[in-house]
Design a protein around this motif. Sequence first.
Motif, PDB file in Angstrom:
ATOM      1  N   PRO A 166       0.800  -1.233   0.000  1.00 26.27           N
ATOM      2  CA  PRO A 166       0.000   0.000   0.000  1.00 26.27           C
ATOM      3  C   PRO A 166       0.828   1.277   0.000  1.00 26.27           C
ATOM      4  O   PRO A 166       0.335   2.336  -0.396  1.00 26.27           O
ATOM      5  CB  PRO A 166      -0.822  -0.117   1.294  1.00 26.27           C
ATOM      6  CG  PRO A 166      -0.047  -1.050   2.164  1.00 26.27           C
ATOM      7  CD  PRO A 166       0.602  -2.020   1.236  1.00 26.27           C
ATOM      8  N   VAL A 167       2.088   1.171   0.414  1.00 23.58           N
ATOM      9  CA  VAL A 167       2.948   2.356   0.442  1.00 23.58           C
ATOM     10  C   VAL A 167       3.229   2.849  -0.978  1.00 23.58           C
ATOM     11  O   VAL A 167       3.515   4.025  -1.193  1.00 23.58           O
ATOM     12  CB  VAL A 167       4.255   2.058   1.203  1.00 23.58           C
ATOM     13  CG1 VAL A 167       5.183   3.275   1.209  1.00 23.58           C
ATOM     14  CG2 VAL A 167       3.950   1.643   2.646  1.00 23.58           C
ATOM     15  N   THR A 168       3.125   1.963  -1.972  1.00 22.44           N
ATOM     16  CA  THR A 168       3.339   2.350  -3.368  1.00 22.44           C
ATOM     17  C   THR A 168       2.395   3.470  -3.770  1.00 22.44           C
ATOM     18  O   THR A 168       2.803   4.478  -4.361  1.00 22.44           O
ATOM     19  CB  THR A 168       3.145   1.136  -4.298  1.00 22.44           C
ATOM     20  OG1 THR A 168       4.065   0.107  -3.938  1.00 22.44           O
ATOM     21  CG2 THR A 168       3.358   1.535  -5.751  1.00 22.44           C
ATOM     22  N   LEU A 169       1.123   3.313  -3.461  1.00 23.58           N
ATOM     23  CA  LEU A 169       0.127   4.316  -3.823  1.00 23.58           C
ATOM     24  C   LEU A 169       0.309   5.586  -2.995  1.00 23.58           C
ATOM     25  O   LEU A 169       0.157   6.700  -3.503  1.00 23.58           O
ATOM     26  CB  LEU A 169      -1.282   3.744  -3.629  1.00 23.58           C
ATOM     27  CG  LEU A 169      -2.442   4.428  -4.359  1.00 23.58           C
ATOM     28  CD1 LEU A 169      -2.127   4.619  -5.831  1.00 23.58           C
ATOM     29  CD2 LEU A 169      -3.718   3.627  -4.183  1.00 23.58           C
ATOM     30  N   LYS A 170       0.666   5.441  -1.732  1.00 25.30           N
ATOM     31  CA  LYS A 170       0.916   6.614  -0.889  1.00 25.30           C
ATOM     32  C   LYS A 170       2.125   7.400  -1.404  1.00 25.30           C
ATOM     33  O   LYS A 170       2.124   8.638  -1.397  1.00 25.30           O
ATOM     34  CB  LYS A 170       1.150   6.179   0.563  1.00 25.30           C
ATOM     35  CG  LYS A 170      -0.089   5.621   1.229  1.00 25.30           C
ATOM     36  CD  LYS A 170       0.222   4.991   2.563  1.00 25.30           C
ATOM     37  CE  LYS A 170       0.487   6.002   3.637  1.00 25.30           C
ATOM     38  NZ  LYS A 170       0.636   5.366   4.966  1.00 25.30           N
ATOM     39  N   SER A 171       3.138   6.674  -1.868  1.00 21.33           N
ATOM     40  CA  SER A 171       4.335   7.345  -2.388  1.00 21.33           C
ATOM     41  C   SER A 171       4.037   8.100  -3.672  1.00 21.33           C
ATOM     42  O   SER A 171       4.616   9.166  -3.928  1.00 21.33           O
ATOM     43  CB  SER A 171       5.445   6.312  -2.631  1.00 21.33           C
ATOM     44  OG  SER A 171       5.883   5.751  -1.408  1.00 21.33           O
ATOM     45  N   LEU A 172       3.114   7.580  -4.498  1.00 20.75           N
ATOM     46  CA  LEU A 172       2.710   8.288  -5.706  1.00 20.75           C
ATOM     47  C   LEU A 172       2.085   9.638  -5.348  1.00 20.75           C
ATOM     48  O   LEU A 172       2.357  10.659  -5.977  1.00 20.75           O
ATOM     49  CB  LEU A 172       1.704   7.454  -6.498  1.00 20.75           C
ATOM     50  CG  LEU A 172       2.261   6.333  -7.387  1.00 20.75           C
ATOM     51  CD1 LEU A 172       1.120   5.531  -7.991  1.00 20.75           C
ATOM     52  CD2 LEU A 172       3.138   6.915  -8.492  1.00 20.75           C
ATOM     53  N   VAL A 173       1.257   9.632  -4.301  1.00 21.13           N
ATOM     54  CA  VAL A 173       0.624  10.868  -3.839  1.00 21.13           C
ATOM     55  C   VAL A 173       1.680  11.840  -3.328  1.00 21.13           C
ATOM     56  O   VAL A 173       1.692  13.029  -3.669  1.00 21.13           O
ATOM     57  CB  VAL A 173      -0.418  10.566  -2.742  1.00 21.13           C
ATOM     58  CG1 VAL A 173      -0.931  11.857  -2.111  1.00 21.13           C
ATOM     59  CG2 VAL A 173      -1.577   9.747  -3.305  1.00 21.13           C
ATOM     60  N   ALA A 174       2.594  11.330  -2.504  1.00 20.73           N
ATOM     61  CA  ALA A 174       3.645  12.179  -1.926  1.00 20.73           C
ATOM     62  C   ALA A 174       4.544  12.763  -3.004  1.00 20.73           C
ATOM     63  O   ALA A 174       4.895  13.949  -2.964  1.00 20.73           O
ATOM     64  CB  ALA A 174       4.468  11.373  -0.924  1.00 20.73           C
ATOM     65  N   ASP A 175       4.922  11.947  -3.985  1.00 25.94           N
ATOM     66  CA  ASP A 175       5.809  12.417  -5.055  1.00 25.94           C
ATOM     67  C   ASP A 175       5.136  13.495  -5.908  1.00 25.94           C
ATOM     68  O   ASP A 175       5.784  14.449  -6.355  1.00 25.94           O
ATOM     69  CB  ASP A 175       6.234  11.247  -5.938  1.00 25.94           C
ATOM     70  CG  ASP A 175       7.187  10.301  -5.230  1.00 25.94           C
ATOM     71  OD1 ASP A 175       7.734  10.690  -4.177  1.00 25.94           O
ATOM     72  OD2 ASP A 175       7.362   9.161  -5.712  1.00 25.94           O
ATOM     73  N   ALA A 176       3.829  13.324  -6.122  1.00 27.58           N
ATOM     74  CA  ALA A 176       3.107  14.298  -6.939  1.00 27.58           C
ATOM     75  C   ALA A 176       3.021  15.659  -6.256  1.00 27.58           C
ATOM     76  O   ALA A 176       2.842  16.683  -6.917  1.00 27.58           O
ATOM     77  CB  ALA A 176       1.705  13.777  -7.248  1.00 27.58           C
ATOM     78  N   LEU A 177       3.172  15.687  -4.939  1.00 33.46           N
ATOM     79  CA  LEU A 177       3.025  16.930  -4.176  1.00 33.46           C
ATOM     80  C   LEU A 177       4.322  17.374  -3.509  1.00 33.46           C
ATOM     81  O   LEU A 177       4.314  18.316  -2.710  1.00 33.46           O
ATOM     82  CB  LEU A 177       1.942  16.745  -3.095  1.00 33.46           C
ATOM     83  CG  LEU A 177       0.522  16.463  -3.601  1.00 33.46           C
ATOM     84  CD1 LEU A 177      -0.360  16.010  -2.444  1.00 33.46           C
ATOM     85  CD2 LEU A 177      -0.069  17.694  -4.266  1.00 33.46           C
ATOM     86  N   LYS A 178       5.443  16.747  -3.832  1.00 35.32           N
ATOM     87  CA  LYS A 178       6.675  16.973  -3.073  1.00 35.32           C
ATOM     88  C   LYS A 178       7.183  18.402  -3.154  1.00 35.32           C
ATOM     89  O   LYS A 178       7.839  18.892  -2.237  1.00 35.32           O
ATOM     90  CB  LYS A 178       7.766  16.000  -3.524  1.00 35.32           C
ATOM     91  CG  LYS A 178       8.225  16.164  -4.965  1.00 35.32           C
ATOM     92  CD  LYS A 178       9.290  15.118  -5.298  1.00 35.32           C
ATOM     93  CE  LYS A 178       9.732  15.237  -6.756  1.00 35.32           C
ATOM     94  NZ  LYS A 178      10.765  14.215  -7.081  1.00 35.32           N
ATOM     95  N   ASN A 179       6.901  19.109  -4.225  1.00 37.54           N
ATOM     96  CA  ASN A 179       7.350  20.499  -4.355  1.00 37.54           C
ATOM     97  C   ASN A 179       6.201  21.494  -4.168  1.00 37.54           C
ATOM     98  O   ASN A 179       6.326  22.668  -4.511  1.00 37.54           O
ATOM     99  CB  ASN A 179       7.985  20.711  -5.728  1.00 37.54           C
ATOM    100  CG  ASN A 179       9.247  19.872  -5.913  1.00 37.54           C
ATOM    101  OD1 ASN A 179      10.038  19.746  -4.987  1.00 37.54           O
ATOM    102  ND2 ASN A 179       9.409  19.308  -7.098  1.00 37.54           N
ATOM    103  N   HIS A 180       5.106  21.019  -3.618  1.00 33.17           N
ATOM    104  CA  HIS A 180       3.920  21.869  -3.488  1.00 33.17           C
ATOM    105  C   HIS A 180       4.116  22.967  -2.442  1.00 33.17           C
ATOM    106  O   HIS A 180       3.618  24.089  -2.605  1.00 33.17           O
ATOM    107  CB  HIS A 180       2.707  21.005  -3.135  1.00 33.17           C
ATOM    108  CG  HIS A 180       1.430  21.773  -3.033  1.00 33.17           C
ATOM    109  ND1 HIS A 180       0.908  22.505  -4.077  1.00 33.17           N
ATOM    110  CD2 HIS A 180       0.574  21.948  -1.991  1.00 33.17           C
ATOM    111  CE1 HIS A 180      -0.218  23.080  -3.694  1.00 33.17           C
ATOM    112  NE2 HIS A 180      -0.439  22.763  -2.437  1.00 33.17           N
ATOM    113  N   THR A 181       4.821  22.670  -1.359  1.00 29.14           N
ATOM    114  CA  THR A 181       5.098  23.670  -0.316  1.00 29.14           C
ATOM    115  C   THR A 181       6.586  23.625   0.038  1.00 29.14           C
ATOM    116  O   THR A 181       7.283  22.648  -0.276  1.00 29.14           O
ATOM    117  CB  THR A 181       4.277  23.411   0.969  1.00 29.14           C
ATOM    118  OG1 THR A 181       4.777  22.242   1.634  1.00 29.14           O
ATOM    119  CG2 THR A 181       2.810  23.229   0.653  1.00 29.14           C
TER     120      THR A 181
END
Length: 362
Positions: free
Chosen positions: A99-114
């Motif tokens: 399940p961490v695979t999908l969570k990491s996709l979310v995190a990577d997509a937002l890593k430069n957001h703030t």
Amino acid sequence: MTDIQTYIEQFDNNIRLKRLKENKELVEKRDIILNKLRERFELMREGDDDEEGMDIPFFAFINQGSYEMGTGIHPAEGQDYDIDVGLMFNAAKADYPNPVTLKSLVADALKNHTDLGTEVRRSCVTIKYKRDGEQAFHVDLAVYTYDDPKSATKRLYIAKGKVGSDEKERYWEESDPEGLALWVEQRFKDREQEQFLRVIRALKRWKTEKFKTDGQNAPSGIGLTVAAGQWFQPNIITSDAFAARRKPDDLTAMRGFVAKLVNAFHHVGSKQDGTALYRLEVKVPVAPWKDIFVKMTDGQMTTFRERLIQLRDQLDKVMQQPDPVDACKLMRDQFGPEFPVPDKSSTGKKTSPAITTAATSA
């Protein structure tokens, strides 16, 4: 017994955080994040000349947590706002054995957001925001999939685990955040429900105050909320029998609930010095049906019980005060500086009129 209901309601107004749908800034931040995710995932699906597009499922979102339940409070000094959003991906959990695979996709997509970036935590992905150079609030994104997205029942599962966690610490756990919010919403009706939520918010602020120096040992806010859903009994009094006027008595209702909570603890053993140890079990009323306090140690639970006993005894003293000023000072000692204390010259010694209690059982 003095009547301090007005001051309890003022206190609630001081600490209460509006529901997410009513708070413009939080709604804007949530929507920006969701749009950023949608845009980034669409680019990842399309790919580019050098890389094939990725198969990323689409998602819907839900508001969840204290904001959705109406139990949110303003953070105390040194804390930040916590916004909870659920991302429900249209995929089967079997498609993502880790399940961490999908969570990491979310995190990577937002890593430069703030400026503060993102963090994959055990139960969510956290995005942190600054205001005036300091962290002001964060958004927690819970990641969900289904047992079978094509099924009529579509049971929901939340992703658990961090990057690098052992296999046993990475798993999908059945969850029903909307069912939990509905359960809280439907505990009582009208003024009884309003009182129920006020008492929960007050106890969440009490927790903040009384676990300031050892916050890691504090009980969770959702634990207090579900416990109230199980044991809280509203108290609406008849203040004028002839005019059929009824008003809430939050002080009596809160004292009754805290006493029930203390009595719900059970003895589980003793320390080496003979000190008794206690535990309280509060199970989620929907999936996954687990004890919310399972991760607290016996020592932490015993401390929780001791501080509840102190609160119960202090509420007894408040109820015995003939002067609202003295009563409110005792309340402030438990609930912090946001609890109002009236000016002595403006109150005198006011006691409540003779009342008839009309309690509503859960």
